[in-house]
Design an enzyme around this catalytic site. Structure first.
Site, PDB file in Angstrom:
ATOM      1  N   ASP A 218       0.736  -1.361  -0.021  1.00  0.00           N
ATOM      2  CA  ASP A 218      -0.162   0.126  -0.003  1.00  0.00           C
ATOM      3  C   ASP A 218       0.827   1.210  -0.134  1.00  0.00           C
ATOM      4  OD1 ASP A 218      -2.633  -1.333   0.150  1.00  0.00           O
ATOM      5  OD2 ASP A 218      -2.351  -1.700   1.980  1.00  0.00           O
TER       6      ASP A 218
ATOM      7  N   GLU B  23     -10.287  -6.177   6.566  1.00  0.00           N
ATOM      8  CA  GLU B  23      -9.184  -6.091   6.003  1.00  0.00           C
ATOM      9  C   GLU B  23      -7.899  -5.737   6.780  1.00  0.00           C
ATOM     10  OE1 GLU B  23      -7.218  -3.817   2.140  1.00  0.00           O
ATOM     11  OE2 GLU B  23      -8.932  -3.058   3.053  1.00  0.00           O
TER      12      GLU B  23
END
Length: 697
Positions: free
Chosen positions: A377, A599
């Site tokens: 990310d 998540e």
């Protein structure tokens, strides 16, 4: 061979299949009055009550009275009374029994919602289902319910419209979809055939105005009419907004599937595995080791196909320019810097067409695309430099490729593997001079042997030690090939070297004794240290205008890789401690927040109530969790294989790691437990309320 995911010595792991036959879905239970989602109590409780319930009436009653914030979930943050009286079945409702606490009430809500889904007007519900051990309940739901709900396939009966892109060289697949389009005109299916080189910049740019789905692998099956047809091979998606295949997710999902015995599903997913980041060889070998041994030749052919794909990927992508830096031999996440296919707000078309020249924008997109290719990310670690970095994680993955390929060739293919596809082989050892020479040896010019791959692995290990290992800090760091220096950003991916096996015993000792404590927090491992990243705030947005997601979040990939790596080097106690922390965080959230499996978590605050670029996925459900989230599901199932039976019971009782390890419990020495003096208190309710307050501010 790749290290197998095995149970540590002394573990007592319950095999659900050893019990009486299981009914795995709600439909079976509520039609046949069997057990829901594989529910199968290990023994009949000493005290048990059955309740006669009307799902619609009791569902509305329990939801209205206890779901005070109106989110269709019963959690610790609801202000209502955590008690509800139900009539017992034996007294025909005359006598009542109190359902108390968030966990029992939320389980009741879930059971009533599932019964209502299947149009049951009346059910008999036993107490053992509502008080089920939360570790058993969550593991059962993952195995028998969540994986099923996350299963997709692409074909004429599944998800195809409105446009499908068929890979070049697949005439049977193209004909199948043309037939579907003809027989089902209401789908308005547009069948497109990809060019032989689909990465051509002009073609990629053309996709902006013609989005569609990529056709994935299919099996030939009977059509029920005496003929044959094609059927999409099922696969598992991450969940929520992520309804497609991602290699980063698919590898870790496959690990959980293998733990749960779903070998065929994992095998099917490998056929459509994308190349970034490179996990193909480990996934292939782990699946191969669990295939049915009754057809060894078929298994061998399957593995040969996977290893050949990995060799081609290795030579044409990861050690080919522009990803390789010939001077150091380090590979980078560095996609081609073509301008076509990029979109830039109001002047995107002119920029895409090459009319506008913006070198600064070219540089921005190069690094931004490199971040996407890495699978990670957004992070300050990669900001404005990702495409220049020889990262420790990528070198570890490629070292693992080299060892895995060499091992497969030696152990499975009698030290000779003839490649069937023609492509250029990369020079070895890499150098500026060898890569400047345009000549490339053909893959079909000679057979592949194990010694070459082991030589490549040993050479890469030397380069990792030379450029990425920092002896004084006891940690691996990324290397900036443009600035020709280490980037002293502390990342938990340094521990991937243990997973890959490229660290020496001394390096492993330094990682564990000097560096592990920098990343270990209440809920497991965080991605980076505050010393490296600094304070995360709205004042420090990335160039993309977002807050990086690598702060105090702990993502399942880093947990799993570190657990496996530590166990590989003999540090089982440390692996168990980290697994315990992570599973404790997941279990308390499951108990306190209506069965949520999100998540991501904030591992310091033990909270899933986090701010993220696109929100936390897997938390927006009504009444009953149906999917969890792909890699979180896997992390739970894999993590359980590291725990002793005593640890498993402690997690089920939501015993804080501070309490469990601080008390010197069951073979875990005091020295191995993390010093918690500087850690905040781990009260889940207090931390959840704090997160809610911060989110609402």
């Amino acid at each position: 061979m790749a290290p197998a995911l095995t149970h540590p010595p002394g573990i007592a792991f319950i095999d659900d299949n050893a019990q009486r036959p299981i009914n795995v879905d709600a439909a079976t239970y509520y039609v046949m009055q069997a057990h829901l989602h594989g529910y199968n109590p290990k023994r009949t409780p000493a005290f048990q009550e059955d309740w006669h319930l009307r799902p619609r009436r009791n569902h509305s009653r329990s939801s209205r009275a206890r779901d005070t914030d109106g989110d269709f979930q019963i959690s610790v943050t609801d202000a209502g009374p955590k008690m509800m009286a139900l009539g017992t079945a034996t007294s025909n409702g005359f006598k009542t029994f109190d359902i108390r606490g968030t966990y029992m009430l939320s389980n009741l809500l879930q059971e009533l919602a599932l019964a209502r889904d299947h149009n049951r007007k009346r059910i008999v519900l036993d107490e053992a289902r509502l008080t089920e051990n939360p570790v058993d309940r969550l593991s059962r739901m993952i195995k028998h319910s969540f994986w099923h709900s996350l299963t997709r396939r692409i074909d004429g009966e599944g998800r195809v419209n409105p446009r499908i892109y068929v890979p070049h060289g697949e005439p049977a697949m193209a004909e199948y979809y043309r037939k579907v389009a003809k027989e089902k005109p209401h789908m308005n299916l547009d069948v497109q055939i990809l060019p032989e080189k689909p990465d051509d910049p002009l073609f990629v740019k053309s996709l902006n105005s013609k989005p569609g789905l990529l056709a994935l692998a299919m099996d030939e099956v009977d059509d029920g009419k005496g003929g044959k047809t094609l059927k999409g091979i099922p696969f598992i998606v991450p969940g929520a907004r992520f309804n497609e295949l991602y290699n980063w997710d698919s590898y870790f999902i496959a690990l959980g599937l293998l733990v749960d015995g779903q070998v065929s599903m994992a095998k099917g997913m490998l056929l459509s595995l994308p190349t970034q980041p490179p996990f193909l060889t480990d996934m292939a070998l782990q699946i191969y080791n669990q295939l049915d041994r009754s057809d060894l030749e078929s298994n061998r052919k399957w593995l040969k196909r996977a290893i050949q794909a990995a060799i081609k990927e290795y030579h044409t992508i990861w050690v080919a320019e522009p990803r390789i830096d010939p001077k150091t031999g380090l590979s980078r996440y560095r996609p081609d810097a073509a301008k076509h296919g990029l979109s830039v707000l109001e002047f995107s078309e002119k920029y895409n067409d090459g009319i506008l020249k913006e070198p600064g924008l070219d540089e921005y997109f190069l690094h931004d695309r490199a971040v996407r290719e890495s699978g990670h990310d957004t992070t300050y670690r990669f900001e404005k430099r990702c495409a220049n970095l020889g990262t420790i994680d990528l070198q570890c993955l490629l070292y693992k490729y080299e060892v895995d390929i060499g091992t497969a060739i030696r152990e499975v293919f009698d030290d000779e593997l003839e490649l069937e596809e023609d492509f250029p082989l990369s020079p070895f050892p890499p150098s500026v001079e060898s890569y400047a020479n345009p000549y490339r040896e053909s893959s079909k010019s000679r057979v592949q042997r194990s010694d070459e791959w082991f030589e490549r692995a040993e050479w890469r290990k030397q380069m990792i030690d030379k450029y990425l290992w920092n002896e004084s800090k006891g940690l691996y760091f990324d290397y900036d090939t443009a600035k020709e220096q280490q980037i002293l950003y502390e990342s938990v991916t340094a521990f991937w070297a243990l997973w890959a096996g490229c660290a020496s015993e001394d390096q492993c000792w330094k990682l564990v004794s000097q560096s592990l404590k920098k990343f270990e927090v209440l809920g497991g491992l965080v991605s980076g240290t505050e010393e490296s990243r600094g304070k995360i705030s709205l004042d420090r947005l990335t160039d993309s205008g977002i807050i990086p997601m690598h702060g105090t979040y702990d993502r399942p990939p880093h947990q799993i890789m570190t657990w496996v790596g530590l166990e590989r080097y003999g540090y089982l106690e440390e692996a168990q401690r980290l697994a315990y922390r992570f599973l404790y965080m997941m279990t308390t959230a499951f108990v306190d927040f209506n069965g949520v499996v999100p998540e991501k978590f904030d591992a310091v605050k033990l909270s899933h109530l986090v701010d993220a670029e696109y929100g936390n996925q897997g938390i927006d459900f009504k009444m009953v969790p149906r999917e969890g989230f792909g890699w979180m599901n896997s992390a739970y199932q894999v993590g359980l294989t590291f725990l002793t039976s005593h640890m498993r019971r402690a997690v089920a009782a939501c015993t804080s790691p501070e309490v469990f390890f601080g008390a010197g419990v069951s073979g875990v020495s005091g020295d191995s437990a993390l010093a918690t003096n500087n850690l905040p208190p781990s009260d889940p309710l207090g931390l959840a309320m704090e997160s809610l307050t911060m989110s609402g501010a």
